[in-house]
Design an enzyme around this catalytic site. Structure first.
Site, PDB file in Angstrom:
ATOM      1  CE1 TYR A 250      -3.729  -2.355   0.501  1.00  0.00           C
ATOM      2  CE2 TYR A 250      -4.667  -0.226   1.057  1.00  0.00           C
ATOM      3  CZ  TYR A 250      -4.835  -1.539   0.702  1.00  0.00           C
ATOM      4  OH  TYR A 250      -6.096  -2.038   0.539  1.00  0.00           O
TER       5      TYR A 250
ATOM      6  CE  LYS B  12       1.172 -17.526  -2.341  1.00  0.00           C
ATOM      7  NZ  LYS B  12       0.248 -18.683  -2.455  1.00  0.00           N
TER       8      LYS B  12
ATOM      9  CG  ASP C 255      -2.879 -20.010  -1.116  1.00  0.00           C
ATOM     10  OD1 ASP C 255      -2.365 -19.970   0.015  1.00  0.00           O
ATOM     11  OD2 ASP C 255      -2.406 -20.695  -2.051  1.00  0.00           O
TER      12      ASP C 255
ATOM     13  CG  ASP D  18     -14.045  -6.230   2.033  1.00  0.00           C
ATOM     14  OD1 ASP D  18     -13.865  -5.504   3.029  1.00  0.00           O
ATOM     15  OD2 ASP D  18     -14.439  -5.792   0.932  1.00  0.00           O
TER      16      ASP D  18
ATOM     17  CG  ASP E 174      -8.294  -4.198   1.329  1.00  0.00           C
ATOM     18  OD1 ASP E 174      -9.226  -3.660   1.942  1.00  0.00           O
ATOM     19  OD2 ASP E 174      -8.194  -4.202   0.086  1.00  0.00           O
TER      20      ASP E 174
HETATM   21  C1  IPM Z   1     -10.515  -0.557   3.603  1.00  0.00           C
HETATM   22  C2  IPM Z   1     -10.694   0.051   2.238  1.00  0.00           C
HETATM   23  C3  IPM Z   1      -9.503   0.945   1.933  1.00  0.00           C
HETATM   24  C4  IPM Z   1      -8.287   0.044   1.909  1.00  0.00           C
HETATM   25  C5  IPM Z   1      -9.614   1.801   0.665  1.00  0.00           C
HETATM   26  C6  IPM Z   1     -10.854   2.656   0.689  1.00  0.00           C
HETATM   27  C7  IPM Z   1      -8.393   2.639   0.444  1.00  0.00           C
HETATM   28  O1  IPM Z   1     -10.885  -0.945   1.283  1.00  0.00           O
HETATM   29  O2  IPM Z   1     -10.406   0.211   4.573  1.00  0.00           O
HETATM   30  O3  IPM Z   1     -10.476  -1.774   3.706  1.00  0.00           O
HETATM   31  O4  IPM Z   1      -7.964  -0.536   0.862  1.00  0.00           O
HETATM   32  O5  IPM Z   1      -7.632  -0.081   2.939  1.00  0.00           O
HETATM   33 MG    MG Z   2     -11.066  -2.889   2.098  1.00  0.00          MG
END
Ligand code: IPM
Ligand code: MG
Length: 356
Positions: free
Chosen positions: A135, A190, A222, A250, A246
């Protein structure tokens, strides 16, 4: 206690307004100051993270953040895109430790796409390193390739990197968090392919020597993605880098049925923190009054606990959220037959009422 309130874009303004209502009825004294961030700040000041907003965030004990982003900004130069606001806040405030709990509320077991028995009672804590990795790694950019498969072709590149102190401090955060839970950490890497993550694994293993009471397991990313949907309850604390965190956070959020329920905290070494729902700005439903404010309200609870030393008030908020769920109130994202569908404001007001 000073709170910087940064609602941002899309549903951000609607959900943050409900969290602010909840904070206001706790009988605590805060100074709350609001500022623009993301696309809203770009429109007003030509930058997604104006100096004045950054200054406010730095001076505050905590930042309550909504969400940023809208498709209409996708064509802007990268430094002007709304996402740069959150990345800039993380970097400038040194918010390296991101806590993303994935908790399945008993009342919402049916909202998950997984079988109820797989997720009933789920309580995972993903700890994502937030200021390093690909990042932020330099160099990055576009250039003409001088080697590789197509010398002379246009190419783009990013740099994945982690320093020892960066890995050490997030490993300590994870082991200490595990001590307050079921004393089990899964470090996701990884190492089979990437130098950066072999180093990650080595350093996490070294730090672990200081926590003999905590069990440490290593897992490739993975496989972790697979195990998260196969047997999610086998995880407790998961620690990983910025990029993998990240993605996995999710994935984990969806196990619980609704990303609309999940708060997050991003902390620096001084316990200053930024608190935001795990979901984004959802421009498709913005302005309709249907977004779920509970993730933001629960983020406010995390803020009280981690940055403002008000654990009791945090408990009260969490109990109130449980109560409104038990009353059968549901925003559209968690609605199911036999429950009562409510809008953003009604949900916020129900929490206020449940606080008594
Ligand atoms: C998160 C989001 C952010 C990230 C974006 C909006 C930059 O997806 O907070 O998970 O990738 O960290
Ligand atoms: Mg995110």
């Amino acid at each position: 206690m000073k709170i910087a309130v940064l609602p941002g874009d899309g549903i951000g303004t609607e959900i943050v307004a409900e969290a602010v209502k909840v904070l206001n009825v706790l009988g605590l004294k805060f100074e709350m100051e609001q500022a623009l961030v993301g696309g809203a700040a770009y429109e007003a000041h030509g930058h997604p993270l104006p100096e004045s907003t950054l200054k406010l965030a730095k001076e505050a004990d905590a930042v309550l953040f909504g969400a940023v982003g809208d498709w209409k900004y996708d064509k802007l130069d990268r430094p002007l895109r709304p996402e740069q606001a959150i990345l800039g806040l993380r970097k400038n405030l040194g918010l390296f430790a991101n806590f993303r709990p994935a908790i399945c509320y008993e009342q919402l077991v049916g909202a998950s796409s997984l079988k109820p028995e797989l997720i009933a009672g789920l309580d995972i804590l993903i700890i994502r390193e937030l200021t390093g990795d690909i990042y932020f790694g330099q160099p990055r950019g576009r250039r003409v390739a001088t080697d590789g498969h197509f010398p002379g072709a246009e190419e783009a590149f990013d740099t994945m990197r982690y320093s020892r102190p960066e890995i050490e401090r997030i490993a300590h955060v994870a082991f200490q968090a595990a001590r307050k839970r079921s004393k089990k950490v899964t470090s996701v890497d990884k190492a089979n392919v990437l130098e950066t993550f072999q180093f990650w694994k080595d350093v996490v293993t070294e730090v672990h020597a200081q926590y003999p009471d905590v069990e440490l397991q290593h897992m490739y990313v993975d496989n972790a993605a697979m195990q998260l949907v196969k047997a999610p309850k086998a995880f407790d604390v998961v620690v990983t880098g910025n990029m993998f965190g990240d993605i996995l956070s999710d994935e984990a959020s969806m196990l619980t049925g609704s990303i609309g329920m999940l708060p997050s905290a991003s902390l620096n070494t001084k316990s200053q923190g930024l608190y935001e729902p795990s979901h984004g700005s959802a421009p498709d439903i913005a302005g309709k009054g249907v977004a779920n404010p509970l993730a933001t309200i629960l983020s406010a609870a995390m803020m009280l606990r981690f940055s403002l030393n008000q654990a009791e008030a945090a408990d009260r908020i969490e109990a109130a959220v449980n109560k409104v769920l038990s009353q059968g109130l549901r925003t559209a994202d968690i609605y199911s037959e036999g429950t009562t569908r409510v809008g953003t404001r009604e949900m916020g007001e129900a929490v206020v009422k449940a606080l008594g």
